[in-house]
Design an enzyme around this catalytic site. Structure first.
Site, PDB file in Angstrom:
ATOM      1  N   TRP A  12      -3.679 -40.792 -27.824  1.00 59.62           N
ATOM      2  CA  TRP A  12      -4.578 -41.451 -28.768  1.00 59.62           C
ATOM      3  C   TRP A  12      -5.507 -42.462 -28.103  1.00 59.62           C
ATOM      4  CZ3 TRP A  12      -3.073 -46.172 -27.456  1.00 59.62           C
ATOM      5  CH2 TRP A  12      -1.730 -46.343 -27.055  1.00 59.62           C
TER       6      TRP A  12
ATOM      7  N   LYS B  85      -3.710 -30.130 -30.137  1.00 61.02           N
ATOM      8  CA  LYS B  85      -2.885 -31.005 -30.977  1.00 61.02           C
ATOM      9  C   LYS B  85      -3.173 -32.447 -30.592  1.00 61.02           C
ATOM     10  CE  LYS B  85       0.851 -33.271 -31.050  1.00 61.02           C
ATOM     11  NZ  LYS B  85       0.558 -34.427 -31.923  1.00 61.02           N
TER      12      LYS B  85
ATOM     13  N   SER C  13       2.481 -39.238 -21.682  1.00 67.77           N
ATOM     14  CA  SER C  13       3.470 -39.959 -20.881  1.00 67.77           C
ATOM     15  C   SER C  13       4.214 -39.014 -19.933  1.00 67.77           C
ATOM     16  CB  SER C  13       4.465 -40.651 -21.803  1.00 67.77           C
ATOM     17  OG  SER C  13       5.125 -39.680 -22.587  1.00 67.77           O
TER      18      SER C  13
ATOM     19  N   TYR D  42       9.691 -26.645 -21.738  1.00 69.13           N
ATOM     20  CA  TYR D  42       9.254 -25.657 -22.750  1.00 69.13           C
ATOM     21  C   TYR D  42       8.737 -24.394 -22.045  1.00 69.13           C
ATOM     22  CZ  TYR D  42       8.867 -29.791 -25.884  1.00 69.13           C
ATOM     23  OH  TYR D  42       9.087 -30.930 -26.600  1.00 69.13           O
TER      24      TYR D  42
ATOM     25  N   GLU E 247      -1.432 -34.574 -16.938  1.00 71.50           N
ATOM     26  CA  GLU E 247      -2.095 -35.855 -16.630  1.00 71.50           C
ATOM     27  C   GLU E 247      -1.231 -36.938 -17.255  1.00 71.50           C
ATOM     28  OE1 GLU E 247      -4.858 -36.329 -14.933  1.00 71.50           O
ATOM     29  OE2 GLU E 247      -5.763 -34.334 -14.880  1.00 71.50           O
TER      30      GLU E 247
ATOM     31  N   CYS F 271      -4.326 -45.133 -18.909  1.00 71.31           N
ATOM     32  CA  CYS F 271      -3.409 -44.576 -17.915  1.00 71.31           C
ATOM     33  C   CYS F 271      -3.714 -45.124 -16.533  1.00 71.31           C
ATOM     34  CB  CYS F 271      -3.538 -43.061 -17.914  1.00 71.31           C
ATOM     35  SG  CYS F 271      -5.230 -42.514 -17.751  1.00 71.31           S
TER      36      CYS F 271
ATOM     37  N   GLU G  76       5.356 -48.512 -16.846  1.00 71.84           N
ATOM     38  CA  GLU G  76       4.054 -48.509 -17.510  1.00 71.84           C
ATOM     39  C   GLU G  76       4.214 -49.198 -18.866  1.00 71.84           C
ATOM     40  OE1 GLU G  76       2.453 -44.808 -19.159  1.00 71.84           O
ATOM     41  OE2 GLU G  76       0.562 -45.325 -18.211  1.00 71.84           O
TER      42      GLU G  76
END
Ligand code: NAP
Ligand code: MG
Length: 490
Positions: free
Chosen positions: A165, A189, A243, A253, A265, A300, A394
């Site tokens: 976001w 998504k 993250s 997955y 990333e 980031c 972080e």
């Protein structure tokens, strides 16, 4: 820069009617649940957005699959894909204020940055890959007199893109634009916090003439919609920004499903080294402060670890503290605001927990450290030790950890003492030092005497647990294409 005044942004926010469905196969679609989108500026619910179960993800992937397997998009001449992407960019430019407002409302970015930085990046990215689309050449190596070999770049197929976001449109565009330019189709998504800007972008794509199914958006929680994309046998490539923890899930997955390629990333804890011979120490200090407080530290690549030579530490730190204390923190819809709220009260609580832990571990609070309602003050800790959490994890908030060093080797060791490797910087006037330190730093990007410089032609991404693969530049096209060899006997 926008010249729309504060009152007008507020009035427009009050009158806004955003898209709230999933965007699948060229149309909006509801169901099965809804989730509220809460504006961090005042905690109000600004929309209820459809939230996907696996059926909606299946529908979106099926639409993208059809558009790729039998639709016109991958079969168009590249110049026609270019034209469509340029039309899309023009419509984004037309709706630039609306998109900036949606971003500012949904995730709290100051409207000045949403309009000036996020939207400029989105438009620039769409145009850059549009222009690249018809300039890719295939290869024909010299073989024997009786044969011909062709090495062609083929689009990989259906791309799943899962994004955070903090720069909801830029992070999406860095994946969507190169993927579409090569002829792939996409299911995006967005993060639950920031679906509204992505849905508006999708509506503009359809208006620009993207064929149905070429660009789809499904909303919903990561554990449901993100996971369903990650595990889907119909997705060929999964491009993820977020993250490190969730990045690990995507590798699992893929392993458990169709071995789709996964591009990651991820997070960072980037070191910013200031040496006594920096060309301008004040500029170095100002940039260090700007870097950690820009976008409320929800970056980031934020320079969250300042490594400063002991001989200049007081001077640099005093200036950073003064900057922290004078920053205009407030309503993101006010064009004068420099730092808005964090994305949510839950995230604010996480950042406050980091601040408490830093205090408890013995770091010295030099600025900020508290909240005023929905706003967290720009925060600076010095006397930080490398083993403290504030130096290692972080935080993704406006919290600077300052460590001091006595010699260059120590600085480089400290800088590399992290599981991350997204970005790093060094400030020096000495050419050899600049090159030696840049080589020694393990990071995807090293800045010398600057921070956050970038251009669409320059790749961006990490090493170590900051991920792999690169967004931006022509190199990003490699992520969405396969090399095919064709032998022809003459
Ligand atoms: P996040 O929690 O990792 O979420 C990123 C995306 O993954 C969201 O869309 C999220 O959906 C989804 N997701 C969450 N859990 C999932 C799961 N179990 N399976 C599948 N998908 C899942 O990150 P964030 O809080 O949005 O963003 C902050 C992070 O992004 C930071 O670590 C930051 O460093 C990183 N980031 C990296 C870059 C880069 O270029 N390297 C750029 C920007 C941000 P929901 O949130 O909707 O559940
Ligand atoms: Mg999330």
């Amino acid at each position: 820069m926008t010249d729309v005044p504060y009152e007008d942004w507020r009035a427009r926010a009050a009158g806004l009617v955003p898209h709230t469905g999933h965007h699948i196969d060229g149309a909006f679609q509801d169901g099965p649940e809804t989730t509220p989108v809460v504006a961090p500026r005042d905690g109000r619910t600004i929309a209820h957005v459809a939230s996907a179960g696996t059926a909606q993800v299946d529908g979106a992937v099926a639409a993208a699959r059809r558009a790729f397997d039998t639709g016109p998009w991958p079969r168009l001449a590249p110049a026609e894909r270019k034209a469509a992407l340029l039309r899309w960019a023009d419509l984004v430019e037309r709706d630039r204020e609306t998109l900036a407002l949606l971003v500012s409302l949904e995730m709290g970015k100051p409207i000045t940055d949403a309009y000036g930085i996020e939207l400029r990046a989105l438009i620039g990215c769409l145009r850059w890959y549009a222009e690249a689309a018809d300039k890719q050449l295939d290869e024909s190596p010299r073989g024997s007199a009786s044969s011909l070999a062709l090495v062609t770049r083929e689009p990989v197929g259906v791309v799943g893109a899962v994004v955070p976001w903090n720069f909801p449109l830029t992070m999406a565009a860095w994946k969507i634009a190169p993927a579409l330019a090569t002829g792939c189709t996409v299911v995006l998504k967005p993060a639950e916090e920031s679906p509204l800007s992505a849905l508006h972008l999708a509506a503009l794509g359809t208006e620009a003439g993207l064929p149905p199914g070429v660009f789809n958006v499904v909303n919903g929680p990561g554990e449901v919609a993100g996971r369903a994309l990650g595990e889907h046998p119909g997705v060929d490539v999964l491009a993820f920004t977020g993250s490190t923890e969730v990045g690990r899930h995507f590798l699992r997955y893929a392993a458990a499903s169709n071995l789709k390629r996964v591009w990651l990333e991820l997070g960072g804890k980037s070191p910013n080294i200031i040496l006594p011979d920096a060309p301008d120490l004040d500029a170095a200090a100002d940039t260090a402060a700007w870097g950690i407080f820009f976008n409320a530290g929800e970056m980031c690549s934020a320079p969250s670890r300042l490594l400063v030579h002991r001989s200049v530490a007081d001077r640099v730190l005093d200036r950073i503290v003064a900057r922290a204390e004078s920053l205009r923190v407030g309503d993101p819809l006010d064009p004068a605001t420099e730092m808005g709220p964090l994305v949510s009260t839950a995230h604010q609580a996480r950042v406050m927990e980091h601040i408490e832990a830093a205090r408890a571990s013995g770091a010295r609070l030099r600025a900020g450290g508290g909240v005023d309602g929905r706003f967290l003050a720009p925060t600076v800790f010095d006397q930080v030790k490398p083993e403290m959490r504030v130096a290692r994890e972080e935080i993704f908030g406006p919290v600077l950890a300052v460590l001091e060093f006595d010699d260059l080797d120590e600085a480089v060791t400290l800088a590399n003492d992290t599981e991350y490797g997204l970005a790093a910087a060094v400030w020096t006037s000495d050419l050899s030092t600049a090159h030696r330190v840049s080589r020694a730093l393990r990071a995807g990007t090293v800045w010398v005497n600057c921070y956050e410089e970038g251009d669409m032609s320059v790749p961006f991404g990490g090493v170590k647990q900051s991920g792999h693969g690169r967004d931006k530049s022509l190199h990003a096209l490699d992520k969405y294409t396969d090399l095919k060899t064709t032998w022809i006997e003459l």
